[in-house]
Design an enzyme around this catalytic site. Structure first.
Site, PDB file in Angstrom:
ATOM      1  N   SER A  42       1.491 -51.955 -66.900  1.00 25.69           N
ATOM      2  CA  SER A  42       1.881 -50.898 -67.827  1.00 25.69           C
ATOM      3  C   SER A  42       3.393 -50.774 -67.934  1.00 25.69           C
ATOM      4  O   SER A  42       4.125 -50.946 -66.949  1.00 25.69           O
ATOM      5  CB  SER A  42       1.294 -49.564 -67.365  1.00 25.69           C
ATOM      6  OG  SER A  42       1.774 -48.498 -68.152  1.00 25.69           O
TER       7      SER A  42
ATOM      8  N   THR B 198      -1.048 -50.670 -76.650  1.00 28.61           N
ATOM      9  CA  THR B 198      -2.083 -49.638 -76.494  1.00 28.61           C
ATOM     10  C   THR B 198      -1.890 -48.547 -77.536  1.00 28.61           C
ATOM     11  O   THR B 198      -0.814 -47.964 -77.642  1.00 28.61           O
ATOM     12  CB  THR B 198      -2.019 -49.023 -75.092  1.00 28.61           C
ATOM     13  OG1 THR B 198      -2.291 -50.043 -74.125  1.00 28.61           O
ATOM     14  CG2 THR B 198      -3.054 -47.916 -74.941  1.00 28.61           C
TER      15      THR B 198
ATOM     16  N   HIS C  39      -9.524 -45.313 -74.019  1.00 29.90           N
ATOM     17  CA  HIS C  39      -8.544 -44.901 -73.005  1.00 29.90           C
ATOM     18  C   HIS C  39      -9.225 -44.208 -71.828  1.00 29.90           C
ATOM     19  O   HIS C  39      -8.727 -43.215 -71.286  1.00 29.90           O
ATOM     20  CB  HIS C  39      -7.483 -43.984 -73.618  1.00 29.90           C
ATOM     21  CG  HIS C  39      -6.115 -44.160 -73.027  1.00 29.90           C
ATOM     22  ND1 HIS C  39      -5.143 -44.916 -73.620  1.00 29.90           N
ATOM     23  CD2 HIS C  39      -5.551 -43.698 -71.881  1.00 29.90           C
ATOM     24  CE1 HIS C  39      -4.052 -44.900 -72.884  1.00 29.90           C
ATOM     25  NE2 HIS C  39      -4.280 -44.176 -71.819  1.00 29.90           N
TER      26      HIS C  39
ATOM     27  N   LYS D 238      -5.031 -52.734 -78.149  1.00 28.16           N
ATOM     28  CA  LYS D 238      -5.974 -52.028 -77.281  1.00 28.16           C
ATOM     29  C   LYS D 238      -6.287 -50.653 -77.846  1.00 28.16           C
ATOM     30  O   LYS D 238      -5.390 -49.911 -78.227  1.00 28.16           O
ATOM     31  CB  LYS D 238      -5.381 -51.884 -75.874  1.00 28.16           C
ATOM     32  CG  LYS D 238      -6.295 -51.225 -74.857  1.00 28.16           C
ATOM     33  CD  LYS D 238      -5.648 -51.227 -73.489  1.00 28.16           C
ATOM     34  CE  LYS D 238      -6.567 -50.614 -72.438  1.00 28.16           C
ATOM     35  NZ  LYS D 238      -6.757 -49.161 -72.656  1.00 28.16           N
TER      36      LYS D 238
END
Length: 392
Positions: free
Chosen positions: A110, A158, A280, A256
């Protein structure tokens, strides 16, 4: 074998050990879902609705679990999903990277990680860097280029998050930094978790809430909530923005957060090489359906034009097999390995990955397949109305 002090047999046992070991606020941050947690709960419940159809004879003595995702050859179809600041253990993402490398799989790191991408890339070769749409185009590209220079093989963008931090049961307190006020507030929780405290004392450090991967390598990292505020203030990307970023990044590129067939087709149009069907972990808009319910319709919409992975609700190897039977190339796991790390550091992460590997192999054996690539919807009983946007 039964669970022992150094080994747990299930992800559920890892979660129980994490709850026992972690301060309440840290543990609650790992299990939080938006609002009432309907989506988070459905991520788990949906897998229970799918039933497998095992055989009893002519079963394969050996099984091949390997596959390829985003250009990375992995030993079994489970990838580490990127998760933010990991205050459950001092080694954080480095422990996860070592465990993933040992298991022969890939790791998503991340942009909100607590360890610099340069350190993590030295630990694992199969590294995928994840970013949110945060800051200007130039800042986003610089972040990606820094990760590429460090050795990241793919980029994950994301998009399944709308900044909903409300919890009907109350959100855990997460400080912006560990100042005296924050430490005083957490002290009663930490005092009754001596093993957690001892682990950090032995490391000679405190949980770091800085996020070192958002800016230049030499810059002072912003705090978690400082970065979060910038993210909230950044206008959401357009498909044109995503097409632009795809053009700049010539390696594997994942979007994502897909749950709808029309978004999946748009991802193909902008040139993405992979998509993750994800909500998520139940932290996007609550009452979004479980990821596994969305998977078949998304797979139908894109066919073999793009790699499809699933993220959300994976707790055992049979869950992985069910996702693959419905068309996923692989799955990503988040909470499961964080619980493992809380329970036993690097060894705990390896334990979780081995649980999943064994579960995939055992379920594949029961279904009579010698390879994960042989799985199909025929291996499952799928309830009527289960799969959105698809007739099974």
């Amino acid at each position: 074998m039964a669970s022992t002090k150094d080994w747990f047999e299930t992800v559920a046992e890892a979660q129980r050990r994490a709850k026992k070991r972690l301060p309440k606020g840290v543990y609650l941050a790992l299990v939080a879902g938006s609002e009432a947690g309907v989506t988070m709960d459905d991520n788990l419940a949906a897998f229970a609705e799918l039933k497998v159809r095992p055989h009893v004879a002519d079963l394969p003595h050996t099984r091949d679990l390997s596959t390829t995702v985003m250009g990375q050859e992995i030993s079994f179809p489970v990838i580490i999903s990127p998760t933010g600041v990991q205050a459950v253990h001092p080694d954080g993402e480095l422990a996860v990277a070592r465990a993933a490398a040992g298991a022969g799989t890939a790791m998503g790191l991340s942009a909100f990680a607590s360890k610099p991408v340069e350190q993590v890339a030295k630990t694992i070769d199969k590294l995928l860097f994840q970013t949110y749409w945060l800051g200007s185009r130039e800042e986003i590209l610089a972040r990606a280029e820094r990760a590429r220079a460090a050795g990241a093989k793919g980029l994950i963008v994301t998009l399944d998050w709308v900044f909903d931090s409300r919890r009907d049961w109350g959100s855990p307190f997460i400080p912006d930094k560990l100042d005296l006020k924050a430490m005083a507030r957490y002290a009663p929780q930490v005092a009754i978790k001596p093993r957690y405290l001892a682990t950090w004392l032995r490391s000679g450090s405190l949980p770091d809430l800085g996020v070192p991967n958002l800016g230049p390598r030499e810059a002072t990292p912003p705090t978690f909530f400082g970065a979060y505020g910038q993210w909230m203030g950044t206008p959401p990307p357009t498909w044109a923005d995503l097409a632009w970023l795809r053009e700049q990044w010539d390696g594997p590129f994942m979007i994502k957060g897909i749950t709808r067939p029309d978004d999946a087709r748009r991802a193909v149009d902008v040139g993405a090489s992979a998509i993750s069907v994800s909500n998520h972990g139940g932290n996007n808009v609550d009452t979004t359906p479980a990821s596994i319910r969305c998977l078949p319709g998304v797979v139908d919409a894109v066919g073999d034009q793009i790699e499809v992975v699933l993220d959300g609700g994976i707790r055992r190897g049979s869950d992985v097999v069910k996702a693959l039977a419905l068309g996923a190339r692989a799955v990503m796991v988040g909470r499961a390995y964080l619980w493992g790390m809380a329970a036993g550091g690097e060894r705990g992460v390896m334990n979780v990955l081995e649980i999943l590997r064994q579960g995939v192999s055992e379920t594949l054996l029961g279904l009579g397949h010698s390879s994960v690539h042989e799985l199909s919807p025929e291996d499952l009983l799928v309830p009527a109305g289960f799969a959105l946007d698809r007739k099974l």
